[in-house]
Motif scaffolding. Sequence first.
Motif, short mmCIF file in Angstrom:
data_model
loop_
_atom_site.label_atom_id
_atom_site.label_comp_id
_atom_site.label_asym_id
_atom_site.label_seq_id
_atom_site.Cartn_x
_atom_site.Cartn_y
_atom_site.Cartn_z
N SER A 104 40.99 45.22 50.83
CA SER A 104 41.87 44.60 49.84
C SER A 104 42.82 45.67 49.31
CB SER A 104 41.05 44.02 48.67
OG SER A 104 40.57 45.06 47.84
N LEU A 105 43.94 45.25 48.79
CA LEU A 105 44.88 46.21 48.23
C LEU A 105 44.28 46.90 47.00
CD1 LEU A 105 48.23 44.30 48.71
CD2 LEU A 105 47.34 46.22 50.03
N ASP A 106 43.40 46.21 46.29
CA ASP A 106 42.69 46.84 45.17
C ASP A 106 41.84 48.00 45.67
OD1 ASP A 106 43.74 45.19 43.20
OD2 ASP A 106 42.07 43.77 43.31
N GLU A 107 41.13 47.80 46.78
CA GLU A 107 40.30 48.86 47.36
C GLU A 107 41.16 50.05 47.77
OE1 GLU A 107 36.60 46.67 49.53
OE2 GLU A 107 38.59 46.39 50.42
N TRP A 149 44.15 50.92 46.60
CA TRP A 149 44.68 51.61 45.43
C TRP A 149 43.60 52.44 44.74
CZ3 TRP A 149 48.88 53.54 43.80
CH2 TRP A 149 48.99 53.98 42.48
N THR A 150 42.40 51.87 44.60
CA THR A 150 41.30 52.60 43.96
C THR A 150 41.00 53.88 44.72
OG1 THR A 150 40.34 50.57 43.07
CG2 THR A 150 38.87 52.45 43.29
N GLU A 151 40.95 53.77 46.03
CA GLU A 151 40.61 54.93 46.86
C GLU A 151 41.68 56.02 46.81
OE1 GLU A 151 38.35 57.22 49.56
OE2 GLU A 151 37.81 55.42 48.46
N SER A 181 43.84 56.57 44.53
CA SER A 181 44.12 57.05 43.17
C SER A 181 43.01 57.93 42.63
CB SER A 181 44.31 55.85 42.24
OG SER A 181 45.42 55.09 42.66
N ARG A 182 41.95 58.10 43.37
CA ARG A 182 40.82 58.94 42.92
C ARG A 182 41.25 60.40 42.84
NH1 ARG A 182 35.77 56.57 43.63
NH2 ARG A 182 35.78 54.73 44.93
N ALA A 223 35.67 52.68 50.04
CA ALA A 223 35.54 51.39 49.38
C ALA A 223 35.26 50.28 50.39
CB ALA A 223 36.82 51.08 48.62
#
Length: 97
Positions: free
Chosen positions: A70-73, A75-77, A79-80, A88
Amino acid sequence: MVRLPLTPAEVERGQRLGALLRRARGARSMLEIALDARVSPETLRKIESGRVATPAFSTIAAIADVLGLSLDEVWTEISRPDGEVEPAGPARERLVS
């Protein structure tokens, strides 16, 4: 149009993006993923190697979709902070198996 040089943060984010995509791709070929995402294999290679640190949103969305991310995954990855490198979603499952 003149493109401004990338900041160190953008370069690092691009490297994390490339690493995430390589992990998520697993044993599948770069050619297979690129064709399924409708991007050139050269574009995917450059993104995975970090040479294109700021690819177009539509390009990342297409690749992520093919890889089951997912795009959320994504972005989360990316941005760490550097010390946190936990994959993710589906990428994590592929690494464990």
